[in-house]
Design a protein around this motif. Structure first.
Motif, PDB file in Angstrom:
ATOM      1  N   UNK A   6     -15.698 -10.567  -1.464  1.00 34.69           N
ATOM      2  CA  UNK A   6     -14.321 -11.077  -1.405  1.00 34.69           C
ATOM      3  C   UNK A   6     -13.394 -10.000  -1.163  1.00 34.69           C
ATOM      4  N   UNK A   7     -12.413 -10.050  -0.386  1.00 32.05           N
ATOM      5  CA  UNK A   7     -11.447  -8.738  -0.221  1.00 32.05           C
ATOM      6  C   UNK A   7     -10.523  -8.635  -1.395  1.00 32.05           C
ATOM      7  N   UNK A   8     -10.004  -9.605  -1.879  1.00 33.83           N
ATOM      8  CA  UNK A   8      -9.176  -9.591  -3.095  1.00 33.83           C
ATOM      9  C   UNK A   8      -9.768  -9.588  -4.171  1.00 33.83           C
ATOM     10  N   UNK A   9      -9.543  -8.607  -4.899  1.00 33.05           N
ATOM     11  CA  UNK A   9     -10.270  -8.401  -6.224  1.00 33.05           C
ATOM     12  C   UNK A   9      -9.190  -8.679  -7.532  1.00 33.05           C
ATOM     13  N   UNK A  10      -9.604  -9.248  -8.572  1.00 36.17           N
ATOM     14  CA  UNK A  10      -8.889  -8.994  -9.905  1.00 36.17           C
ATOM     15  C   UNK A  10      -8.846  -7.622 -10.569  1.00 36.17           C
ATOM     16  N   UNK A  11      -8.056  -6.968 -11.035  1.00 35.93           N
ATOM     17  CA  UNK A  11      -8.058  -5.720 -11.581  1.00 35.93           C
ATOM     18  C   UNK A  11      -7.061  -5.845 -12.930  1.00 35.93           C
ATOM     19  N   UNK A  12      -7.535  -4.822 -13.845  1.00 39.56           N
ATOM     20  CA  UNK A  12      -6.770  -4.625 -15.086  1.00 39.56           C
ATOM     21  C   UNK A  12      -5.767  -3.335 -15.052  1.00 39.56           C
ATOM     22  N   UNK A  13      -4.559  -3.538 -15.313  1.00 39.39           N
ATOM     23  CA  UNK A  13      -3.943  -2.381 -15.407  1.00 39.39           C
ATOM     24  C   UNK A  13      -3.468  -2.055 -16.992  1.00 39.39           C
ATOM     25  N   UNK A  14      -3.543  -0.729 -17.083  1.00 41.71           N
ATOM     26  CA  UNK A  14      -3.350  -0.292 -18.704  1.00 41.71           C
ATOM     27  C   UNK A  14      -2.339   0.709 -18.875  1.00 41.71           C
ATOM     28  N   UNK A  15      -1.617   0.796 -19.592  1.00 47.16           N
ATOM     29  CA  UNK A  15      -0.422   1.573 -19.830  1.00 47.16           C
ATOM     30  C   UNK A  15      -1.089   2.892 -20.116  1.00 47.16           C
ATOM     31  N   UNK A  33      -1.914  -5.554 -18.032  1.00 45.00           N
ATOM     32  CA  UNK A  33      -1.399  -6.439 -17.134  1.00 45.00           C
ATOM     33  C   UNK A  33      -2.778  -6.900 -16.137  1.00 45.00           C
ATOM     34  N   UNK A  34      -2.939  -7.967 -15.727  1.00 45.62           N
ATOM     35  CA  UNK A  34      -3.831  -8.593 -14.608  1.00 45.62           C
ATOM     36  C   UNK A  34      -3.209  -9.009 -13.495  1.00 45.62           C
ATOM     37  N   UNK A  35      -3.682  -8.326 -12.281  1.00 46.27           N
ATOM     38  CA  UNK A  35      -3.383  -8.581 -11.005  1.00 46.27           C
ATOM     39  C   UNK A  35      -4.255  -8.539 -10.052  1.00 46.27           C
ATOM     40  N   UNK A  36      -4.077  -8.797  -8.769  1.00 45.68           N
ATOM     41  CA  UNK A  36      -4.973  -8.720  -7.641  1.00 45.68           C
ATOM     42  C   UNK A  36      -4.566  -7.633  -6.755  1.00 45.68           C
ATOM     43  N   UNK A  37      -5.780  -7.176  -5.960  1.00 40.73           N
ATOM     44  CA  UNK A  37      -5.511  -5.932  -4.951  1.00 40.73           C
ATOM     45  C   UNK A  37      -6.571  -6.420  -3.649  1.00 40.73           C
ATOM     46  N   UNK A  38      -5.948  -5.871  -2.620  1.00 46.80           N
ATOM     47  CA  UNK A  38      -7.007  -6.029  -1.584  1.00 46.80           C
ATOM     48  C   UNK A  38      -7.765  -4.839  -1.432  1.00 46.80           C
ATOM     49  N   UNK A  39      -9.044  -4.887  -1.545  1.00 50.39           N
ATOM     50  CA  UNK A  39      -9.918  -3.967  -1.467  1.00 50.39           C
ATOM     51  C   UNK A  39      -9.933  -3.137  -0.217  1.00 50.39           C
ATOM     52  N   UNK A  40      -9.818  -3.784   0.972  1.00 49.26           N
ATOM     53  CA  UNK A  40      -9.820  -2.955   2.167  1.00 49.26           C
ATOM     54  C   UNK A  40      -8.650  -1.940   2.281  1.00 49.26           C
ATOM     55  N   UNK A  41      -7.457  -2.626   2.000  1.00 53.74           N
ATOM     56  CA  UNK A  41      -6.157  -1.615   1.999  1.00 53.74           C
ATOM     57  C   UNK A  41      -5.913  -0.897   1.038  1.00 53.74           C
ATOM     58  N   UNK A  42      -6.317  -1.072  -0.144  1.00 54.58           N
ATOM     59  CA  UNK A  42      -6.358   0.011  -1.216  1.00 54.58           C
ATOM     60  C   UNK A  42      -7.470   0.172  -1.816  1.00 54.58           C
ATOM     61  N   UNK A  48       1.052   1.380 -10.809  1.00 52.27           N
ATOM     62  CA  UNK A  48       2.219   0.701 -10.719  1.00 52.27           C
ATOM     63  C   UNK A  48       3.006   1.031 -12.066  1.00 52.27           C
ATOM     64  N   UNK A  49       4.338   1.246 -12.037  1.00 52.54           N
ATOM     65  CA  UNK A  49       5.130   1.241 -13.079  1.00 52.54           C
ATOM     66  C   UNK A  49       5.568  -0.054 -13.413  1.00 52.54           C
ATOM     67  N   UNK A  50       5.128  -0.452 -14.771  1.00 59.47           N
ATOM     68  CA  UNK A  50       5.218  -1.566 -15.284  1.00 59.47           C
ATOM     69  C   UNK A  50       5.996  -1.593 -16.877  1.00 59.47           C
TER      70      UNK A  50
END
Length: 66
Positions: A6-15, A33-42, A48-50
């Motif tokens: 899959x191109x889009x993967x689920x990732x965890x962001x930690x402070x 935080x839970x978000x998704x990113x495109x594996x090919x573009x990034x 990220x600032x959250x």
């Protein structure tokens, strides 16, 4: 289609500041935080600032392994 390709993967962001303060026992938890990113573009790790509710301010949240 295979699930591992899959191109889009689920990732965890930690402070990043809560992780450093956790050694001193100043914070009550770690903001995640839970978000998704495109594996090919990034292909590199995402930062990220959250808003961190434990620090009560906007901090840099970095990608961690699941």
């Amino acid at each position: 289609m295979a699930k591992g390709k899959d191109v889009r993967v689920t990732i965890l962001l930690e402070c990043s500041s809560c992780v450093r303060n956790d050694i001193n026992k100043e914070s009550t938890g770690i903001s995640r935080y839970i978000t998704q990113k495109n594996r090919h573009n990034t292909p590199s790790r995402l930062e990220l600032r959250k808003f961190c509710r434990y620090c009560s301010r906007h901090t840099i949240h970095g990608e961690i392994k699941k």
